[in-house]
Design an enzyme around this catalytic site. Sequence first.
Site, PDB file in Angstrom:
ATOM      1  N   LYS A  13       0.838  -1.212   0.000  1.00 13.43           N
ATOM      2  CA  LYS A  13       0.000   0.000   0.000  1.00 13.43           C
ATOM      3  C   LYS A  13       0.875   1.265   0.000  1.00 13.43           C
ATOM      4  CE  LYS A  13      -2.197  -1.152   3.809  1.00 13.43           C
ATOM      5  NZ  LYS A  13      -1.499  -2.432   4.104  1.00 13.43           N
ATOM      6  N   ARG A  86     -10.109   0.853   8.331  1.00 14.46           N
ATOM      7  CA  ARG A  86      -9.639  -0.494   8.651  1.00 14.46           C
ATOM      8  C   ARG A  86     -10.695  -1.298   9.395  1.00 14.46           C
ATOM      9  NH1 ARG A  86      -3.793   0.180   8.603  1.00 14.46           N
ATOM     10  NH2 ARG A  86      -2.730  -1.733   9.146  1.00 14.46           N
ATOM     11  N   ARG A 125      11.563  -5.797   5.060  1.00 16.18           N
ATOM     12  CA  ARG A 125      11.396  -4.342   4.840  1.00 16.18           C
ATOM     13  C   ARG A 125      12.348  -3.528   5.720  1.00 16.18           C
ATOM     14  NH1 ARG A 125       5.600  -1.962   5.489  1.00 16.18           N
ATOM     15  NH2 ARG A 125       5.676  -3.160   7.413  1.00 16.18           N
ATOM     16  N   ARG A 159      10.871  -1.634  11.356  1.00 16.34           N
ATOM     17  CA  ARG A 159       9.792  -1.195  12.238  1.00 16.34           C
ATOM     18  C   ARG A 159       9.645  -2.176  13.400  1.00 16.34           C
ATOM     19  NH1 ARG A 159       4.785   0.153   8.315  1.00 16.34           N
ATOM     20  NH2 ARG A 159       3.739  -1.176   9.833  1.00 16.34           N
ATOM     21  N   ARG A 170      -0.798  -9.117  13.232  1.00 18.14           N
ATOM     22  CA  ARG A 170      -1.342  -8.092  12.301  1.00 18.14           C
ATOM     23  C   ARG A 170      -2.151  -8.760  11.196  1.00 18.14           C
ATOM     24  NH1 ARG A 170       3.982  -5.224  10.726  1.00 18.14           N
ATOM     25  NH2 ARG A 170       2.733  -4.154   9.175  1.00 18.14           N
TER      26      ARG A 170
END
Length: 219
Positions: A13, A86, A125, A159, A170
């Site tokens: 996203k 969400r 990431r 992160r 998640r």
Amino acid sequence: MVIVLLGPPGAGKGTQCKRIIEKYRLAHLSSGDILRSERAGGTELGKKARQYMDSGKLVPDRLIIEMMVGAIASAGGNCVLDGFPRTVVQAAELDKELAEKGKKVDAVVNLVIDDNVVAGRITGRKSCPVCGAVYHIDTLKPKAEGWCDKCKGRKLVQRPDDKPDVVKMRLKTYHEQTAAVVGYYADNGQEIFNIDADRPIDDVTARIFEKLDSLITAR
Ligand code: AP5
């Protein structure tokens, strides 16, 4: 124009939003980025959000709705929403707020991808703590390993919520609470552009642009 970008954690996203805003000249409103900046600034909202984010759960609707309604107003209503809504409650509240201003969601782009693929993406990431630029150790490497291309001399970080156990939570949260938002829009007659996100980044972008171009031409 208001575009909603949906998809599970790690679907791409944020990566795609950065390209969409350049082409269509929209503001990028990422609920996750705004929350991370509130946390970095030590605000009350940031302090409240911390426990939810670090455990892979959703921050309560009332906090998010207030934050995002304010951000949309500041952006003049022309934006790509990344990570919001969400929950069905957030989606209904967004519709209500936009309707009061004579606006609506113009496009819903839904990035479709399997959990196993996104788990690998998230754990690889790396992001820049200053400008938020996102890289991947295999698929989107910075020019100098470990350092941001834009903010020279800034070390890339992982992160805190990208640890495997939090990623698992998640994804669970996504399936239990967020996947239903697609159904909410479908039930309300909103056209949804389902995009296969398990493709190279440029291919995904091209497919999104094709859909958004056709929407703009038809207006
Ligand atoms: P948020 O920051 O929104 O996280 P997320 O939705 O889990 O999404 P990500 O940022 O992890 O992934 P992405 O889809 O943007 O993927 P990216 O482009 O980075 O939310 C964090 C937390 O904040 C939530 O858990 C919650 O606690 C809270 N929160 C936020 N909004 C909320 C709300 N509305 N309500 C309640 N709570 C809220 O890509 C991932 C990686 O893959 C990158 O390394 C990238 O380079 C790579 N990649 C991207 N595309 C491709 C591709 N096509 N091929 C190969 N690699 C790719």
